[in-house]
Write a protein that holds these residues in place. Sequence first.
Motif, PDB file in Angstrom:
ATOM      1  N   GLY A 140      50.179  77.846  52.908  1.00 30.28           N
ATOM      2  CA  GLY A 140      49.120  78.512  52.166  1.00 30.28           C
ATOM      3  C   GLY A 140      48.640  77.812  50.925  1.00 30.28           C
ATOM      4  N   THR A 141      49.525  77.490  50.001  1.00 27.27           N
ATOM      5  CA  THR A 141      49.053  77.035  48.693  1.00 27.27           C
ATOM      6  C   THR A 141      48.450  75.641  48.738  1.00 27.27           C
ATOM      7  OG1 THR A 141      51.141  76.026  47.994  1.00 27.27           O
ATOM      8  CG2 THR A 141      50.882  78.394  47.629  1.00 27.27           C
ATOM      9  N   GLY A 142      48.949  74.788  49.637  1.00 29.02           N
ATOM     10  CA  GLY A 142      48.490  73.407  49.660  1.00 29.02           C
ATOM     11  C   GLY A 142      48.963  72.610  48.466  1.00 29.02           C
ATOM     12  N   SER A 143      49.887  73.178  47.679  1.00 29.62           N
ATOM     13  CA  SER A 143      50.321  72.516  46.446  1.00 29.62           C
ATOM     14  C   SER A 143      50.938  71.154  46.699  1.00 29.62           C
ATOM     15  CB  SER A 143      51.320  73.418  45.702  1.00 29.62           C
ATOM     16  OG  SER A 143      51.644  72.905  44.439  1.00 29.62           O
ATOM     17  N   GLU A 144      51.396  70.935  47.927  1.00 34.00           N
ATOM     18  CA  GLU A 144      52.027  69.655  48.246  1.00 34.00           C
ATOM     19  C   GLU A 144      51.062  68.477  48.176  1.00 34.00           C
ATOM     20  OE1 GLU A 144      50.640  71.485  52.156  1.00 34.00           O
ATOM     21  OE2 GLU A 144      51.657  72.190  50.342  1.00 34.00           O
ATOM     22  N   VAL A 145      49.751  68.754  48.142  1.00 39.85           N
ATOM     23  CA  VAL A 145      48.780  67.650  48.125  1.00 39.85           C
ATOM     24  C   VAL A 145      47.772  67.769  46.989  1.00 39.85           C
ATOM     25  CG1 VAL A 145      48.948  67.160  50.600  1.00 39.85           C
ATOM     26  CG2 VAL A 145      47.300  68.879  49.793  1.00 39.85           C
ATOM     27  N   THR A 146      47.962  68.711  46.074  1.00 37.77           N
ATOM     28  CA  THR A 146      46.941  68.944  45.061  1.00 37.77           C
ATOM     29  C   THR A 146      47.300  68.340  43.713  1.00 37.77           C
ATOM     30  OG1 THR A 146      47.803  71.039  44.176  1.00 37.77           O
ATOM     31  CG2 THR A 146      46.448  71.155  46.171  1.00 37.77           C
ATOM     32  N   ARG A 147      46.268  68.166  42.890  1.00 33.99           N
ATOM     33  CA  ARG A 147      46.455  67.661  41.526  1.00 33.99           C
ATOM     34  C   ARG A 147      46.389  68.794  40.501  1.00 33.99           C
ATOM     35  NH1 ARG A 147      40.960  64.020  40.793  1.00 33.99           N
ATOM     36  NH2 ARG A 147      39.899  64.772  42.652  1.00 33.99           N
ATOM     37  N   PHE A 148      46.950  69.926  40.854  1.00 32.28           N
ATOM     38  CA  PHE A 148      46.948  71.094  39.974  1.00 32.28           C
ATOM     39  C   PHE A 148      48.315  71.766  39.964  1.00 32.28           C
ATOM     40  CE2 PHE A 148      42.601  70.788  41.703  1.00 32.28           C
ATOM     41  CZ  PHE A 148      41.895  70.625  40.517  1.00 32.28           C
ATOM     42  N   THR A 149      48.597  72.442  38.877  1.00 33.29           N
ATOM     43  CA  THR A 149      49.720  73.370  38.812  1.00 33.29           C
ATOM     44  C   THR A 149      49.262  74.555  37.979  1.00 33.29           C
ATOM     45  OG1 THR A 149      52.087  73.614  38.307  1.00 33.29           O
ATOM     46  CG2 THR A 149      50.790  72.305  36.767  1.00 33.29           C
ATOM     47  N   VAL A 150      49.796  75.736  38.282  1.00 37.52           N
ATOM     48  CA  VAL A 150      49.423  76.959  37.559  1.00 37.52           C
ATOM     49  C   VAL A 150      50.687  77.551  36.963  1.00 37.52           C
ATOM     50  CG1 VAL A 150      48.399  79.254  37.702  1.00 37.52           C
ATOM     51  CG2 VAL A 150      47.461  77.382  39.088  1.00 37.52           C
ATOM     52  N   ILE A 151      50.720  77.669  35.649  1.00 42.64           N
ATOM     53  CA  ILE A 151      51.885  78.150  34.924  1.00 42.64           C
ATOM     54  C   ILE A 151      51.468  79.295  34.007  1.00 42.64           C
ATOM     55  CG2 ILE A 151      53.797  77.528  33.396  1.00 42.64           C
ATOM     56  CD1 ILE A 151      53.802  76.008  36.081  1.00 42.64           C
ATOM     57  N   THR A 152      52.247  80.379  33.994  1.00 47.25           N
ATOM     58  CA  THR A 152      51.950  81.528  33.148  1.00 47.25           C
ATOM     59  C   THR A 152      52.586  81.352  31.775  1.00 47.25           C
ATOM     60  OG1 THR A 152      51.823  83.014  35.053  1.00 47.25           O
ATOM     61  CG2 THR A 152      52.188  84.025  32.909  1.00 47.25           C
ATOM     62  N   ASP A 153      51.778  81.528  30.734  1.00 43.76           N
ATOM     63  CA  ASP A 153      52.278  81.465  29.367  1.00 43.76           C
ATOM     64  C   ASP A 153      53.158  82.684  29.104  1.00 43.76           C
ATOM     65  OD1 ASP A 153      52.516  81.700  26.495  1.00 43.76           O
ATOM     66  OD2 ASP A 153      50.833  80.311  26.301  1.00 43.76           O
ATOM     67  N   SER A 154      54.436  82.465  28.827  1.00 45.02           N
ATOM     68  CA  SER A 154      55.368  83.581  28.635  1.00 45.02           C
ATOM     69  C   SER A 154      55.003  84.447  27.445  1.00 45.02           C
ATOM     70  CB  SER A 154      56.794  83.044  28.464  1.00 45.02           C
ATOM     71  OG  SER A 154      57.221  82.350  29.612  1.00 45.02           O
ATOM     72  N   GLU A 155      54.297  83.895  26.477  1.00 42.87           N
ATOM     73  CA  GLU A 155      53.951  84.653  25.273  1.00 42.87           C
ATOM     74  C   GLU A 155      52.669  85.462  25.447  1.00 42.87           C
ATOM     75  OE1 GLU A 155      53.860  82.094  21.896  1.00 42.87           O
ATOM     76  OE2 GLU A 155      55.874  81.309  22.229  1.00 42.87           O
ATOM     77  N   SER A 156      51.632  84.835  25.991  1.00 41.18           N
ATOM     78  CA  SER A 156      50.331  85.514  26.084  1.00 41.18           C
ATOM     79  C   SER A 156      50.090  86.164  27.440  1.00 41.18           C
ATOM     80  CB  SER A 156      49.200  84.512  25.819  1.00 41.18           C
ATOM     81  OG  SER A 156      49.109  83.564  26.877  1.00 41.18           O
ATOM     82  N   GLY A 157      50.836  85.750  28.472  1.00 42.81           N
ATOM     83  CA  GLY A 157      50.611  86.262  29.819  1.00 42.81           C
ATOM     84  C   GLY A 157      49.495  85.555  30.563  1.00 42.81           C
ATOM     85  N   GLU A 158      48.846  84.585  29.931  1.00 43.37           N
ATOM     86  CA  GLU A 158      47.739  83.870  30.571  1.00 43.37           C
ATOM     87  C   GLU A 158      48.257  82.944  31.673  1.00 43.37           C
ATOM     88  OE1 GLU A 158      44.268  80.569  29.519  1.00 43.37           O
ATOM     89  OE2 GLU A 158      45.659  81.258  27.962  1.00 43.37           O
ATOM     90  N   LYS A 159      47.597  83.002  32.819  1.00 39.75           N
ATOM     91  CA  LYS A 159      47.885  82.044  33.880  1.00 39.75           C
ATOM     92  C   LYS A 159      47.079  80.786  33.596  1.00 39.75           C
ATOM     93  CE  LYS A 159      49.538  84.041  38.171  1.00 39.75           C
ATOM     94  NZ  LYS A 159      49.270  84.180  39.622  1.00 39.75           N
ATOM     95  N   MET A 160      47.773  79.706  33.269  1.00 38.09           N
ATOM     96  CA  MET A 160      47.095  78.485  32.825  1.00 38.09           C
ATOM     97  C   MET A 160      46.965  77.499  33.988  1.00 38.09           C
ATOM     98  SD  MET A 160      49.052  77.911  29.166  1.00 38.09           S
ATOM     99  CE  MET A 160      50.639  77.694  29.981  1.00 38.09           C
ATOM    100  N   LEU A 161      45.744  77.079  34.255  1.00 40.26           N
ATOM    101  CA  LEU A 161      45.487  76.025  35.228  1.00 40.26           C
ATOM    102  C   LEU A 161      45.634  74.681  34.521  1.00 40.26           C
ATOM    103  CD1 LEU A 161      44.470  75.066  38.035  1.00 40.26           C
ATOM    104  CD2 LEU A 161      42.154  75.192  37.091  1.00 40.26           C
ATOM    105  N   CYS A 162      46.511  73.840  35.043  1.00 37.91           N
ATOM    106  CA  CYS A 162      46.709  72.495  34.503  1.00 37.91           C
ATOM    107  C   CYS A 162      46.365  71.504  35.598  1.00 37.91           C
ATOM    108  CB  CYS A 162      48.145  72.300  34.032  1.00 37.91           C
ATOM    109  SG  CYS A 162      48.707  73.520  32.815  1.00 37.91           S
ATOM    110  N   GLY A 163      45.511  70.540  35.299  1.00 35.69           N
ATOM    111  CA  GLY A 163      45.054  69.626  36.328  1.00 35.69           C
ATOM    112  C   GLY A 163      45.096  68.177  35.899  1.00 35.69           C
ATOM    113  N   GLY A 164      45.019  67.304  36.880  1.00 32.76           N
ATOM    114  CA  GLY A 164      45.006  65.870  36.641  1.00 32.76           C
ATOM    115  C   GLY A 164      45.785  65.149  37.726  1.00 32.76           C
ATOM    116  N   THR A 165      45.509  63.867  37.879  1.00 30.86           N
ATOM    117  CA  THR A 165      46.167  63.111  38.951  1.00 30.86           C
ATOM    118  C   THR A 165      47.677  63.050  38.783  1.00 30.86           C
ATOM    119  OG1 THR A 165      45.747  61.057  37.716  1.00 30.86           O
ATOM    120  CG2 THR A 165      44.118  61.693  39.377  1.00 30.86           C
ATOM    121  N   ALA A 166      48.169  63.233  37.550  1.00 28.86           N
ATOM    122  CA  ALA A 166      49.616  63.204  37.335  1.00 28.86           C
ATOM    123  C   ALA A 166      50.333  64.322  38.069  1.00 28.86           C
ATOM    124  CB  ALA A 166      49.928  63.288  35.848  1.00 28.86           C
ATOM    125  N   PHE A 167      49.615  65.404  38.421  1.00 24.07           N
ATOM    126  CA  PHE A 167      50.251  66.530  39.097  1.00 24.07           C
ATOM    127  C   PHE A 167      50.225  66.401  40.620  1.00 24.07           C
ATOM    128  CE2 PHE A 167      49.061  68.684  35.018  1.00 24.07           C
ATOM    129  CZ  PHE A 167      50.358  68.910  34.582  1.00 24.07           C
TER     130      PHE A 167
END
Length: 387
Positions: A140-167
Motif C-alpha cells: 500500500g504505502t509504496g514507501s520502499e521506493v519513495t523520497r518521502f517520510t511522514v513523522i508526527t510531531d509529538s509536541e504539536s500533533g502535526e503530521k509532518m511531510l519530509c521530502g528529498g532524495t535522501a529519503f
Amino acid sequence: MTYQIVMPRVMEIGGGASGSLASVLERLGLSRPLIVTDAFMNTRGPVPGLVTQLREAGITAGVFADTVPDPTTASIDAGVEALRQDRYDCVIGVGGGSPLDSAKAIAYLGTFGGTMRDYKAPRQNDGPALPVIAVPTTAGTGSEVTRFTVITDSESGEKMLCGGTAFCPTAALVDFELTLSMPFRLTADTGLDTLTHCIEAYVSRRRNPISDAHAIAGMRAVADNLRTACFEPDNREAREAMMRAATQGGMAFSNASVALVHGMSRPLGAFFHVPHGLSNAMLLPRITEYSAEGEALPRYADCARAMAVTAPDADDETAVAALLDALRALNRDLQVPTPADYGIDRAEYEGVLETMAEQALASGSPGNNPRVPDVPTLKQLYMDCYE
C-alpha cells in the motif's frame, strides 16, 4: 522540459525477494545493519528469519523494534539513540509504512542531527544519509521506493511531510509473500492508499510521462485485484498484483506528487488517529468529485478507463461519473466508514476544522491538485466527508 526520476539503486521484486537481503548488503558493501521494525514483526513477522539469514552470511544485525504506528518524533529520537550505540553502516526497514518511514527518518537524523521538524516540507533534504534497505510487509504505502517520510510531531500533533532524495531507500526487496497474512481491514486500507497514490500522481500538476505510466498500471492492477485480495486472502496472484501496484504507485507519486486527498488526510489521521490508508479512503470519492472539473476532467476520465469502469470510447463526463460511482462502490464493498461512522465526535471534528485546513494547505500537497482550495473550501470539504 526535463523531469527528475528517483528510485532505489537496487530492487528485488517477486516471491521470496526478501531472501536476497544478505546478498544485497554484500553487493552494496554493507555489513553492520540496524533493523528498524515493530514488536509484531520482531516476534511473529519476518524479522527473526531475516536475522538468521544475515547471521548465516556472517552479518550481525542490531534490532530496534520500538517503532509505532504513525511514527512520532519521540519514537524517531529513540531509534536514533539506538543507531548511535554502535557503528552501524545502514538501516534495514521491515514492516508497513510506519517502520519504513521510521527507518528513513532514523537514518537521516542519525546522520545530520537536529530534530525532524527541522526537515519538514517545503525543505528538500538531498544530502546523503545512511543507506536504507526497505523490506515492505504491506501492499500500500509504496514507501520502499519513495523520497518521502511522514513523522508526527509529538509536541504539536502535526503530521509532518519530509521530502528529498535522501529519503529514497538505496534498495527495496518487494516480496509479496510477506503480505499473505494481512487481515481484511489492513488489505483494504493499504490497497485504497495505493489507488489514491496512483490517481493523485496522474492528475498532479507535477506529473510526467514516467509517473503517468506507473500510475496507470497501478490503477489497473488495483481495480482488477483489490477485492479479490480482500475476500480471497490466500489468492497469491491477487496478492502479487497488489504488491506490484503498491510499488508502482509509490514510484508514481514519488516522482510526481500526491495532492489534495493526502493533504487533507494527514491532519485527519493526526487528530483522530485514523490509519493513513483509511483516512485517504474516507476522502477519496468526495475530493475526486471536487477536483474533476474543467481542465482536469480528461485526466480523471483516463483513470476511469484505466480501471475499466467505463467504456473505452465513453466521453469524459460519462467516464468521470462512472469513476465516482466506482470509488463509492469500492468504499461500500470494502466497508470504509465515514468519519462519523468511525466514531469521531462531530463537535470535536468541527472544533479542529480550521487547524486541519491550515495544516493541509501548509503541507504543500494541495498545491499540486488540479483545483486548489482555500481554507473555507477545505473546511466545507471536510464536513462533506464527515457523514
